[in-house]
Motif scaffolding. Sequence first.
Motif, mmCIF file in Angstrom:
data_model
loop_
_atom_site.group_PDB
_atom_site.id
_atom_site.type_symbol
_atom_site.label_atom_id
_atom_site.label_comp_id
_atom_site.label_asym_id
_atom_site.label_seq_id
_atom_site.Cartn_x
_atom_site.Cartn_y
_atom_site.Cartn_z
ATOM 1 N N ALA A 286 67.977 57.386 63.104
ATOM 2 C CA ALA A 286 67.114 57.041 62.011
ATOM 3 C C ALA A 286 66.730 55.588 61.725
ATOM 4 O O ALA A 286 65.696 55.432 61.238
ATOM 5 N N GLU A 287 67.360 54.627 62.402
ATOM 6 C CA GLU A 287 67.219 53.495 62.251
ATOM 7 C C GLU A 287 65.726 52.901 62.941
ATOM 8 O O GLU A 287 65.367 51.799 62.933
ATOM 9 N N TRP A 288 65.526 53.747 63.751
ATOM 10 C CA TRP A 288 64.411 53.602 64.516
ATOM 11 C C TRP A 288 62.910 54.477 64.075
ATOM 12 O O TRP A 288 61.901 54.410 64.897
ATOM 13 N N ILE A 289 63.318 54.973 62.879
ATOM 14 C CA ILE A 289 61.981 55.766 62.300
ATOM 15 C C ILE A 289 60.631 54.960 62.494
ATOM 16 O O ILE A 289 59.578 55.593 62.625
ATOM 17 N N LYS B 266 70.508 42.205 60.030
ATOM 18 C CA LYS B 266 69.017 42.159 60.056
ATOM 19 C C LYS B 266 68.895 43.199 61.636
ATOM 20 O O LYS B 266 69.379 42.932 62.507
ATOM 21 N N HIS B 267 68.363 44.400 61.372
ATOM 22 C CA HIS B 267 67.920 45.257 62.541
ATOM 23 C C HIS B 267 66.588 45.210 62.908
ATOM 24 O O HIS B 267 66.114 44.117 62.810
ATOM 25 N N HIS B 268 66.013 45.883 64.113
ATOM 26 C CA HIS B 268 64.831 45.460 64.749
ATOM 27 C C HIS B 268 63.779 45.800 63.632
ATOM 28 O O HIS B 268 62.788 44.774 64.027
ATOM 29 N N ASP B 269 63.884 46.192 62.463
ATOM 30 C CA ASP B 269 62.718 45.987 61.671
ATOM 31 C C ASP B 269 62.551 44.902 61.058
ATOM 32 O O ASP B 269 61.759 44.427 60.423
ATOM 33 N N PHE C 214 75.173 40.612 68.803
ATOM 34 C CA PHE C 214 73.978 40.684 69.236
ATOM 35 C C PHE C 214 73.509 41.889 69.745
ATOM 36 O O PHE C 214 74.262 42.491 70.291
ATOM 37 N N ASP C 215 72.313 42.192 69.221
ATOM 38 C CA ASP C 215 71.351 43.435 69.764
ATOM 39 C C ASP C 215 69.850 43.142 69.900
ATOM 40 O O ASP C 215 69.500 41.824 69.624
ATOM 41 N N GLY C 216 69.179 44.029 70.728
ATOM 42 C CA GLY C 216 67.726 43.798 70.755
ATOM 43 C C GLY C 216 67.339 42.520 71.731
ATOM 44 O O GLY C 216 66.359 41.862 71.348
ATOM 45 N N ILE D 293 78.952 48.863 60.624
ATOM 46 C CA ILE D 293 77.779 49.365 59.382
ATOM 47 C C ILE D 293 76.428 49.129 59.624
ATOM 48 O O ILE D 293 76.217 47.829 60.132
ATOM 49 N N HIS D 294 75.811 50.129 59.686
ATOM 50 C CA HIS D 294 74.313 50.035 60.132
ATOM 51 C C HIS D 294 73.530 50.150 58.663
ATOM 52 O O HIS D 294 73.574 51.523 58.026
ATOM 53 N N TRP D 295 73.013 49.190 58.043
ATOM 54 C CA TRP D 295 72.367 49.535 56.626
ATOM 55 C C TRP D 295 71.064 48.816 56.741
ATOM 56 O O TRP D 295 71.192 47.386 56.853
HETATM 57 C C1 JFZ Z 1 70.874 49.425 69.855
HETATM 58 C C2 JFZ Z 1 69.992 49.664 68.615
HETATM 59 O O1 JFZ Z 1 68.699 49.900 69.294
HETATM 60 C C3 JFZ Z 1 70.500 50.882 67.831
HETATM 61 O O2 JFZ Z 1 69.521 51.079 66.823
HETATM 62 C C4 JFZ Z 1 71.870 50.599 67.511
HETATM 63 O O3 JFZ Z 1 71.926 49.362 66.751
HETATM 64 C C5 JFZ Z 1 72.796 50.253 68.511
HETATM 65 C C6 JFZ Z 1 74.058 49.496 68.132
HETATM 66 O O4 JFZ Z 1 72.214 48.995 69.420
HETATM 67 O O5 JFZ Z 1 70.548 50.517 70.796
HETATM 68 C C7 JFZ Z 1 71.236 50.294 72.036
HETATM 69 C C8 JFZ Z 1 71.709 49.171 72.507
HETATM 70 C C9 JFZ Z 1 71.958 49.350 73.889
HETATM 71 C C10 JFZ Z 1 72.210 50.569 74.393
HETATM 72 C C11 JFZ Z 1 71.931 51.533 73.983
HETATM 73 C C12 JFZ Z 1 71.283 51.552 72.756
HETATM 74 N N1 JFZ Z 1 72.858 50.433 75.746
HETATM 75 O O6 JFZ Z 1 73.192 49.123 76.467
HETATM 76 O O7 JFZ Z 1 73.125 51.375 76.526
#
Ligand code: JFZ
Length: 443
Positions: free
Chosen positions: A56-59, A104-107, A198-200, A35-37
């Motif tokens: 959309a989450e990168w706007i 929490k997303h990148h924003d 984890f992300d970002g 879920i991305h919200w």
């Molecule tokens: C990231 C986020 O930037 C994106 O908004 C979303 O949340 C996604 C699940 O994760 O985007 C990515 C992260 C890693 C790669 C590609 C997009 N990757 O490793 O190819």
Amino acid sequence: EKRVSITLKHGAHRLGKRTDKQMQTWRNYGLGQFIHWGVYAIPGGHWEGKYYPGAAEWIRSWKEMPKEAYDNLYKQFNPEKFNARGWAKQAKEMGAKYVIITTKHHDGFCLWPSKYTDYTIAKSPYKKDIIGQLVDAYDAEGIDVYLYFSIIDWNHPGYRSSLKTEADRKEYEDFKTFTRNQLVELLERYPSTKGLWFDGSWDKAWIEQAEFADELGRELREMIPGLIIGSRFRADENGNRHFDTNGDMMGDYEQGWERKIPETIEDIHGNDWDCVMTIPENQWGYHSDWKGHVKTSNELIEMLVKSVSLDGNFVLNFGPDGEGNIRPEETKLAAEIGAWMDVNKEVVYGCGYLDWKKQDWGYYTVNRETGKKYMVVFNMPVSGALRVKVPDNTRPDKAYLLEQPESDITIEEIHRNEYFVHYKPMTPVKKPFVIVIETTESD
Ligand code: JFZ
């Protein structure tokens, strides 16, 4: 095989798969929901009549949208249609065994009332803790909860993507403390959490924090024994991500399969992995116009089965709108996948890779505990003959439709270790179907 490896302080801490109970549970999920919200769901890919074609989450990173306008969106975030139990029920009906939720997303906007920043749901007109409601609702449905957390935080004053000056380094120390505090806070608030997604974590500034991240991972794992963390969290001391300088995976499963699926078992290097998938090409958060190809349920089911057949989990993303509705396209797909899962779930749950040569008609899966073998057919041959090649000392002696156990399907031996499973469907095949194949092994 001879392995040459150098000693690393912050490389992989384990070779090979985790074998504990929690990880076995993870491995057997098969299907998950993402879920991305967040507040990006309000503009939904548009700003002042202009269309943003990106995710959309990168706007916020788009030149047409002033950062200040974005950073004030939370003052309008009031998703009155949000119904955590409805979401969880839908996920359950789809067949999801786990969910990954953006805390929490990148924003930097927090869906829980974090005490370390004001940029949270508590300061929105909605006020109530969204993560808490979702954790309770999914827990109640027996769906395991994993928390998505972005290291990138465009809202925190100490956040930097790279550290160029002493002043940057000083500011970044505050950001590290903040990151640690938020993660500890999440696990304290939601102790039923099974893992962190984890992300970002690709910024140069973060990559340089090998020691800090390693320590933090240790601390978090101590808070929840068995906690599951993928490979997209930390780098080793040489800046290698996912795989350390020796090529060994850091974390519990490989998190690099983003909108793509491995082709062969060699591609996964013996690691656990998950594939996270969007329904349109690349939209995670809510975008009001899905341009381009939108995947069908048959395509998504094929991706799911392919993932399971290669020992991975498949995680399908949902991006609810700014009011808290799950969009109708997603609801329809969830229902279609759920209908298929109703009949065929046993080829997914608890199943993995079967060491038989892959054939063009589809995928094999095998139950890891019982050894029950499945042929999941996506491309029915016009000949009605499904080729099966078996390893030495394996003889297929019975085949039947999963849906119709009394159906007895003829097996013809055509070469050594090679057979045709003859099946003539009575009606046109519109959905992938399953043949159970029983074997005798001799030595
Ligand atoms: C990231 C986020 O930037 C994106 O908004 C979303 O949340 C996604 C699940 O994760 O985007 C990515 C992260 C890693 C790669 C590609 C997009 N990757 O490793 O190819």
